[in-house]
Design a protein around this motif. Structure first.
Motif, PDB file in Angstrom:
ATOM      1  N   GLU A 125      -2.868 -68.782  15.485  1.00  0.00           N
ATOM      2  CA  GLU A 125      -2.800 -70.230  15.294  1.00  0.00           C
ATOM      3  C   GLU A 125      -4.090 -70.760  14.677  1.00  0.00           C
ATOM      4  OE1 GLU A 125      -0.412 -72.492  15.715  1.00  0.00           O
ATOM      5  OE2 GLU A 125       1.033 -70.933  16.245  1.00  0.00           O
ATOM      6  N   VAL A 126      -5.223 -70.200  15.120  1.00  0.00           N
ATOM      7  CA  VAL A 126      -6.523 -70.652  14.602  1.00  0.00           C
ATOM      8  C   VAL A 126      -6.680 -70.285  13.130  1.00  0.00           C
ATOM      9  CG1 VAL A 126      -9.027 -70.295  14.784  1.00  0.00           C
ATOM     10  CG2 VAL A 126      -7.665 -70.647  16.849  1.00  0.00           C
ATOM     11  N   LYS A 127      -6.063 -69.185  12.730  1.00  0.00           N
ATOM     12  CA  LYS A 127      -6.201 -68.745  11.336  1.00  0.00           C
ATOM     13  C   LYS A 127      -5.633 -69.762  10.349  1.00  0.00           C
ATOM     14  CE  LYS A 127      -6.618 -63.739  11.602  1.00  0.00           C
ATOM     15  NZ  LYS A 127      -6.058 -62.448  11.155  1.00  0.00           N
ATOM     16  N   THR A 128      -4.628 -70.527  10.778  1.00  0.00           N
ATOM     17  CA  THR A 128      -4.027 -71.516   9.877  1.00  0.00           C
ATOM     18  C   THR A 128      -5.013 -72.617   9.491  1.00  0.00           C
ATOM     19  OG1 THR A 128      -1.848 -71.046  10.809  1.00  0.00           O
ATOM     20  CG2 THR A 128      -2.083 -73.100   9.585  1.00  0.00           C
ATOM     21  N   PRO A 129      -5.638 -73.319  10.470  1.00  0.00           N
ATOM     22  CA  PRO A 129      -6.642 -74.323  10.074  1.00  0.00           C
ATOM     23  C   PRO A 129      -7.870 -73.700   9.426  1.00  0.00           C
ATOM     24  CG  PRO A 129      -6.614 -74.063  12.467  1.00  0.00           C
ATOM     25  CD  PRO A 129      -5.419 -73.319  11.946  1.00  0.00           C
ATOM     26  N   LEU A 130      -8.155 -72.434   9.758  1.00  0.00           N
ATOM     27  CA  LEU A 130      -9.300 -71.760   9.151  1.00  0.00           C
ATOM     28  C   LEU A 130      -9.047 -71.533   7.662  1.00  0.00           C
ATOM     29  CD1 LEU A 130     -11.975 -70.773  10.361  1.00  0.00           C
ATOM     30  CD2 LEU A 130     -11.001 -68.483  10.465  1.00  0.00           C
ATOM     31  N   THR A 131      -7.816 -71.172   7.321  1.00  0.00           N
ATOM     32  CA  THR A 131      -7.449 -71.007   5.911  1.00  0.00           C
ATOM     33  C   THR A 131      -7.531 -72.341   5.170  1.00  0.00           C
ATOM     34  OG1 THR A 131      -5.967 -69.192   6.510  1.00  0.00           O
ATOM     35  CG2 THR A 131      -5.653 -70.197   4.346  1.00  0.00           C
ATOM     36  N   ALA A 132      -7.027 -73.383   5.835  1.00  0.00           N
ATOM     37  CA  ALA A 132      -7.095 -74.721   5.228  1.00  0.00           C
ATOM     38  C   ALA A 132      -8.546 -75.153   5.029  1.00  0.00           C
ATOM     39  CB  ALA A 132      -6.355 -75.716   6.113  1.00  0.00           C
ATOM     40  N   MET A 133      -9.392 -74.824   5.999  1.00  0.00           N
ATOM     41  CA  MET A 133     -10.813 -75.163   5.913  1.00  0.00           C
ATOM     42  C   MET A 133     -11.460 -74.456   4.720  1.00  0.00           C
ATOM     43  SD  MET A 133     -13.752 -74.644   8.818  1.00  0.00           S
ATOM     44  CE  MET A 133     -12.672 -75.360  10.075  1.00  0.00           C
ATOM     45  N   MET A 136     -10.598 -76.246   1.580  1.00  0.00           N
ATOM     46  CA  MET A 136     -11.360 -77.488   1.486  1.00  0.00           C
ATOM     47  C   MET A 136     -12.804 -77.214   1.049  1.00  0.00           C
ATOM     48  SD  MET A 136      -9.856 -79.254   4.952  1.00  0.00           S
ATOM     49  CE  MET A 136     -10.957 -80.664   4.912  1.00  0.00           C
ATOM     50  N   ILE A 137     -13.380 -76.131   1.574  1.00  0.00           N
ATOM     51  CA  ILE A 137     -14.756 -75.774   1.204  1.00  0.00           C
ATOM     52  C   ILE A 137     -14.834 -75.441  -0.279  1.00  0.00           C
ATOM     53  CG2 ILE A 137     -16.584 -74.054   1.541  1.00  0.00           C
ATOM     54  CD1 ILE A 137     -15.706 -73.893   4.492  1.00  0.00           C
ATOM     55  N   ASP A 138     -13.815 -74.751  -0.778  1.00  0.00           N
ATOM     56  CA  ASP A 138     -13.793 -74.378  -2.206  1.00  0.00           C
ATOM     57  C   ASP A 138     -13.793 -75.592  -3.131  1.00  0.00           C
ATOM     58  OD1 ASP A 138     -13.888 -71.692  -1.725  1.00  0.00           O
ATOM     59  OD2 ASP A 138     -11.712 -71.393  -1.770  1.00  0.00           O
ATOM     60  N   ARG A 139     -13.317 -76.721  -2.635  1.00  0.00           N
ATOM     61  CA  ARG A 139     -13.227 -77.922  -3.472  1.00  0.00           C
ATOM     62  C   ARG A 139     -14.503 -78.771  -3.444  1.00  0.00           C
ATOM     63  NH1 ARG A 139      -7.615 -78.129  -1.626  1.00  0.00           N
ATOM     64  NH2 ARG A 139      -8.185 -79.625  -0.005  1.00  0.00           N
ATOM     65  N   LEU A 140     -15.492 -78.336  -2.651  1.00  0.00           N
ATOM     66  CA  LEU A 140     -16.745 -79.090  -2.567  1.00  0.00           C
ATOM     67  C   LEU A 140     -17.535 -78.966  -3.867  1.00  0.00           C
ATOM     68  CD1 LEU A 140     -17.971 -78.231   1.068  1.00  0.00           C
ATOM     69  CD2 LEU A 140     -17.087 -80.425   0.261  1.00  0.00           C
ATOM     70  N   ASP A 141     -18.222 -80.046  -4.238  1.00  0.00           N
ATOM     71  CA  ASP A 141     -19.049 -80.051  -5.454  1.00  0.00           C
ATOM     72  C   ASP A 141     -20.492 -79.647  -5.168  1.00  0.00           C
ATOM     73  OD1 ASP A 141     -16.902 -80.873  -7.018  1.00  0.00           O
ATOM     74  OD2 ASP A 141     -17.274 -82.997  -6.562  1.00  0.00           O
ATOM     75  N   ASN A 142     -20.941 -79.945  -3.942  1.00  0.00           N
ATOM     76  CA  ASN A 142     -22.312 -79.611  -3.562  1.00  0.00           C
ATOM     77  C   ASN A 142     -22.404 -78.106  -3.297  1.00  0.00           C
ATOM     78  OD1 ASN A 142     -24.782 -79.220  -2.167  1.00  0.00           O
ATOM     79  ND2 ASN A 142     -24.765 -81.359  -1.481  1.00  0.00           N
ATOM     80  N   GLU A 143     -23.041 -77.378  -4.211  1.00  0.00           N
ATOM     81  CA  GLU A 143     -23.078 -75.926  -4.115  1.00  0.00           C
ATOM     82  C   GLU A 143     -23.826 -75.423  -2.885  1.00  0.00           C
ATOM     83  OE1 GLU A 143     -21.504 -73.626  -5.800  1.00  0.00           O
ATOM     84  OE2 GLU A 143     -20.480 -75.187  -6.945  1.00  0.00           O
ATOM     85  N   LEU A 149     -21.485 -73.692   4.295  1.00  0.00           N
ATOM     86  CA  LEU A 149     -20.213 -73.793   5.008  1.00  0.00           C
ATOM     87  C   LEU A 149     -19.380 -72.521   4.851  1.00  0.00           C
ATOM     88  CD1 LEU A 149     -19.113 -77.483   4.263  1.00  0.00           C
ATOM     89  CD2 LEU A 149     -19.908 -76.531   6.437  1.00  0.00           C
ATOM     90  N   THR A 150     -19.440 -71.907   3.672  1.00  0.00           N
ATOM     91  CA  THR A 150     -18.703 -70.658   3.458  1.00  0.00           C
ATOM     92  C   THR A 150     -19.242 -69.553   4.352  1.00  0.00           C
ATOM     93  OG1 THR A 150     -18.276 -71.265   1.150  1.00  0.00           O
ATOM     94  CG2 THR A 150     -18.014 -68.946   1.733  1.00  0.00           C
ATOM     95  N   TYR A 151     -20.568 -69.521   4.494  1.00  0.00           N
ATOM     96  CA  TYR A 151     -21.182 -68.516   5.377  1.00  0.00           C
ATOM     97  C   TYR A 151     -20.738 -68.707   6.821  1.00  0.00           C
ATOM     98  CZ  TYR A 151     -24.740 -66.260   8.233  1.00  0.00           C
ATOM     99  OH  TYR A 151     -25.379 -65.520   9.191  1.00  0.00           O
ATOM    100  N   GLU A 152     -20.771 -69.954   7.303  1.00  0.00           N
ATOM    101  CA  GLU A 152     -20.354 -70.221   8.679  1.00  0.00           C
ATOM    102  C   GLU A 152     -18.863 -69.942   8.864  1.00  0.00           C
ATOM    103  OE1 GLU A 152     -22.370 -70.692  11.041  1.00  0.00           O
ATOM    104  OE2 GLU A 152     -24.145 -70.912   9.757  1.00  0.00           O
ATOM    105  N   TRP A 153     -18.076 -70.265   7.815  1.00  0.00           N
ATOM    106  CA  TRP A 153     -16.642 -69.958   7.869  1.00  0.00           C
ATOM    107  C   TRP A 153     -16.428 -68.450   7.979  1.00  0.00           C
ATOM    108  CZ3 TRP A 153     -13.684 -66.777   4.885  1.00  0.00           C
ATOM    109  CH2 TRP A 153     -12.297 -66.857   5.066  1.00  0.00           C
ATOM    110  N   LEU A 154     -17.208 -67.700   7.217  1.00  0.00           N
ATOM    111  CA  LEU A 154     -17.091 -66.245   7.228  1.00  0.00           C
ATOM    112  C   LEU A 154     -17.428 -65.678   8.603  1.00  0.00           C
ATOM    113  CD1 LEU A 154     -16.573 -63.630   5.654  1.00  0.00           C
ATOM    114  CD2 LEU A 154     -18.998 -63.651   4.997  1.00  0.00           C
ATOM    115  N   ARG A 155     -18.447 -66.215   9.243  1.00  0.00           N
ATOM    116  CA  ARG A 155     -18.820 -65.757  10.585  1.00  0.00           C
ATOM    117  C   ARG A 155     -17.672 -65.957  11.563  1.00  0.00           C
ATOM    118  NH1 ARG A 155     -24.191 -68.372  12.647  1.00  0.00           N
ATOM    119  NH2 ARG A 155     -23.540 -67.175  14.465  1.00  0.00           N
TER     120      ARG A 155
END
Length: 332
Positions: A125-133, A136-143, A149-155
């Motif tokens: 169940e957690v994987k679903t919002p994690l995928t959505a997150m 959302m991170i991929d659409r950020l403009d601030n590199e 955020l990608t690093y924390e998501w990966l952890r």
């Protein structure tokens, strides 16, 4: 057992000897009782008592010897048949206690299975919002923000993945599907997953695969390599991680070499232990589970994992079984 039997029957033996001495004493002080016939009678009594004691020893200790020799489990079939009321009491007590323990064990196992199923369902169940997150991170403009955020998501993703496989390892034999697995495809996919982390640390990969195909379970082999790569990235400095494969004595060898802080020689025998983290470099983010789970997952696949660490160079080696040897082992 003889010493224990003598101690157990000590009071009866002492009582018998005391009665024989009492008879001799009475015959000695009473002149009307002939002493020699009494001594002869006492002598015969001692012989018969000794024979009786030997016979009773073998008869009475049979049940208790079976208790001493039995394995420490809930199987009571190896216990000798009770031949006395007291032995029957012991057997009944053990049988009742064993049945109770079996019921408790069964209930606990059922509870653990329910908790495992609930945890696995929660992880999915957690994987679903994690995928959505991640989308959302991929659409950020601030590199910079995107990188952090990608690093924390990966952890979070890796921790959930560890937890998922940890719960599945006890039943891994039922989850194996042995097939020809492409090492190159698998390794490149795992590297791509760790890409943001590697970019952040300035780490690259030097890959040289002489052997690109092995006979194994793709899903569990990917998990093992994921743990080794995660460990390599975590403890590497800004240098290439070298991944090589080659054949040696008809066996495929896969090496993952990183250049960083190395492993203390005192820690090497324990790095695959559950929950172990290095003693010289305290890493509060480390769980000590990655290498432990990799080792556990490698065992049913008949893959040997070992590590060599010298100064700032650490090499993890996977040794795959011979193809015909693996087929023989899995068919048993």
């Amino acid at each position: 057992m003889i010493k224990k039997y003598v101690i157990e029957r000590g009071s009866w033996i002492i009582l018998f000897i005391f009665l024989q001495l009492l008879i001799i004493f009475v015959a000695y002080i009473d002149s009307a009782i002939p002493l020699k016939p009494i001594l002869y009678l006492v002598f015969l009594s001692m012989i018969f008592f000794t024979i009786f004691l030997i016979f009773r020893y073998h008869k009475e200790t049979k049940f208790y010897r079976s208790l001493v020799d039995r394995e420490n489990n809930l199987d009571l079939t190896s216990i000798a048949y009770p031949e006395s009321p007291f032995e029957k009491i012991i057997e009944d007590s053990m049988t009742n206690q064993t049945e109770l323990l079996k019921q408790v064990a069964s209930q606990n196992l059922l509870t653990l299975e329910q908790e495992k199923d609930e945890l696995l369902a929660w992880i999915h169940e957690v994987k679903t919002p994690l995928t959505a997150m991640h989308l959302m991170i991929d659409r950020l403009d601030n590199e910079m923000m995107k990188t952090h955020l990608t690093y924390e998501w990966l952890r979070i993703h890796l921790l959930l993945d560890q937890q998922l496989h940890q719960k599945r390892i006890p039943s891994i034999e039922n989850d194996l599907y042995i097939e020809n697995t492409n090492l190159e495809t698998l390794i490149f996919f795992e590297i791509k997953t760790l890409q943001s982390w590697c970019i952040q640390k300035g780490i690259g990969f030097a890959i040289q695969l002489e052997i690109t195909e092995v006979l194994s379970d793709a899903k569990w082999l990917a998990f093992i390599i994921r743990q080794l790569l995660t460990n390599a990235v975590k403890y590497s400095t800004a240098a290439d991680i070298m991944i090589t494969s080659y054949e040696q004595a008809e066996q495929t060898i896969l090496e993952v070499k990183n250049f960083g802080r190395g492993i203390d020689p005192r820690d090497i025998p324990r790095i695959f232990d559950r929950g172990f983290t290095t003693t010289t470099h305290q890493d509060h983010a480390a769980t000590g589970m990655g290498l432990y789970l990799a080792k556990k997952a490698a065992q049913p696949l008949h893959i040997d994992i070992y590590v060599i660490s010298e100064l700032a160079e650490t090499t993890f080696t996977l040794t795959f079984p011979k193809r015909n040897e693996f087929v023989k082992l899995t068919s048993m």
